[in-house]
Design a protein around this motif. Structure first.
Motif, short mmCIF file in Angstrom:
data_model
loop_
_atom_site.label_atom_id
_atom_site.label_comp_id
_atom_site.label_asym_id
_atom_site.label_seq_id
_atom_site.Cartn_x
_atom_site.Cartn_y
_atom_site.Cartn_z
N LEU A 175 0.81 -1.22 0.00
CA LEU A 175 0.00 0.00 0.00
C LEU A 175 0.85 1.27 0.00
O LEU A 175 0.29 2.37 0.01
N ILE A 176 2.16 1.13 0.00
CA ILE A 176 3.04 2.31 0.01
C ILE A 176 2.71 3.20 -1.20
O ILE A 176 2.62 2.73 -2.33
N ILE A 201 2.26 7.28 13.07
CA ILE A 201 1.54 8.45 12.59
C ILE A 201 2.28 9.68 13.12
O ILE A 201 2.48 9.82 14.33
N THR A 202 2.69 10.56 12.22
CA THR A 202 3.46 11.74 12.62
C THR A 202 2.78 13.01 12.14
O THR A 202 1.99 13.00 11.20
N ILE A 203 3.11 14.10 12.82
CA ILE A 203 2.69 15.43 12.38
C ILE A 203 3.94 16.21 12.06
O ILE A 203 4.73 16.52 12.97
N PRO A 204 4.20 16.52 10.79
CA PRO A 204 5.43 17.23 10.43
C PRO A 204 5.51 18.58 11.14
O PRO A 204 4.51 19.20 11.47
N ARG A 205 6.73 19.02 11.36
CA ARG A 205 6.96 20.29 12.05
C ARG A 205 6.21 21.44 11.38
O ARG A 205 5.65 22.31 12.05
N SER A 206 6.15 21.43 10.05
CA SER A 206 5.50 22.52 9.32
C SER A 206 3.99 22.55 9.53
O SER A 206 3.34 23.57 9.24
N ILE A 229 0.43 6.59 2.62
CA ILE A 229 1.30 5.64 3.32
C ILE A 229 2.69 5.69 2.70
O ILE A 229 2.84 5.57 1.48
N ARG A 230 3.69 5.87 3.56
CA ARG A 230 5.07 5.99 3.08
C ARG A 230 5.98 5.10 3.90
O ARG A 230 5.58 4.55 4.93
N THR A 231 7.21 4.98 3.43
CA THR A 231 8.21 4.21 4.15
C THR A 231 9.29 5.14 4.68
O THR A 231 9.71 6.07 3.97
N LEU A 239 2.67 7.48 8.25
CA LEU A 239 1.68 8.33 7.58
C LEU A 239 1.73 9.69 8.27
O LEU A 239 1.68 9.77 9.50
N ALA A 240 1.84 10.75 7.49
CA ALA A 240 1.93 12.10 8.04
C ALA A 240 0.57 12.80 7.97
O ALA A 240 -0.11 12.73 6.94
N LEU A 241 0.19 13.46 9.07
CA LEU A 241 -1.03 14.25 9.12
C LEU A 241 -0.67 15.71 8.87
O LEU A 241 0.19 16.27 9.56
#
Length: 248
Positions: A175-176, A201-206, A229-231, A239-241
């Motif tokens: 699913l990437i 699950i991450t939230i980028p600094r920006s 979905i990324r690696t 996965l970034a929110l």
């Protein structure tokens, strides 16, 4: 003579006030304007008769076949519905804070003369999902409400394996690169990140400026997230929110 000068000064002041009022009216009107639809390109993009390219704001429809890529399920259905709704008509564009995307397309909510909201109709009929990026949040919650109904009723794309909400525990490397809605229960959480099944699950600094503490879920809470979905460099899946509306 003095009276004449005073009258002239009064007229000048009135003209300045009127000019300011007009300027304010124009800035408001600039957020909303009418255009004539030329050609529908796909389910969420069209050109006006004047050549302007318009991207329906806050939603994403399945891809149609292009550049040797096969069409996604319901891609042509979304295009046909948009054609039926707006082709040859005069529509109103309502803009948010960012007026253009990185491709120079005008980002807009689109309305017919009778008030019908095209973006919401596509979502409600299961032919589009909500796709929100900062700072254009004005209509996000209303569109999510429409999507929730379409998902509940299993309309259109929500019947398809390629779009239906997936359990986070079932995510695999195949699913990437896909944009998916994932459901799961949080195992561990930290500042601007948490674990959901096999994904981090991450939230980028920006994007952190858009997330209030109340937006952040707690351990054990069941949530739905949306994103691509990324690696990671370490080989794990993440996965970034980018918006608080990417988290339910």
């Amino acid at each position: 003579m003095l009276r004449t000068k005073l009258n002239l000064l009064l007229i000048a002041l009135l003209l300045c006030v009127a000019g300011s009022a007009d300027a304010g009216s124009l800035s408001v009107i600039g957020q909303s304007r009418w255009v004539e639809v030329g050609r529908v390109i796909d389910g969420d993009t069209f050109r006006t008769r004047a050549g302007e390219k318009v991207r329906l704001l806050g939603i994403n429809t399945p891809e149609i076949a292009h550049d040797r890529q096969p069409a996604q399920p319901y891609g042509m259905d979304a295009k046909r519905q948009l054609e039926q709704l707006i082709s040859g008509k005069t529509v109103r564009l309502q803009l948010d804070r960012d007026k253009k995307d990185n491709y120079g397309r005008t980002l807009a909510q689109v309305y017919l003369r009778d008030g019908s909201w095209i973006n919401a109709l596509l979502v409600r009929n299961g032919l589009a999902l909500v796709y929100t990026f900062a700072p254009n949040f004005r209509w996000a919650q209303q569109l999510l409400n429409e999507e929730a109904v379409a998902r509940r009723d299993m309309l259109g794309i929500w019947k398809s394996e390629q779009f239906k909400v997936l359990e986070a525990r079932d995510v695999t490397a195949r699913l990437i690169g896909q944009f998916r809605l994932l459901r799961g229960r949080i195992k561990a959480s930290g500042p601007f990140r948490f674990q959901l099944g096999k994904l981090t699950i991450t939230i980028p600094r920006s994007s952190r400026q858009w997330f209030a503490p109340s937006h952040m879920p707690k351990d054990g809470q069941q949530v739905i997230v949306r994103g691509r979905i990324r690696t990671s460099t370490g080989g794990g899946l993440f996965l970034a929110l980018h918006s608080p509306y990417d988290l339910e």
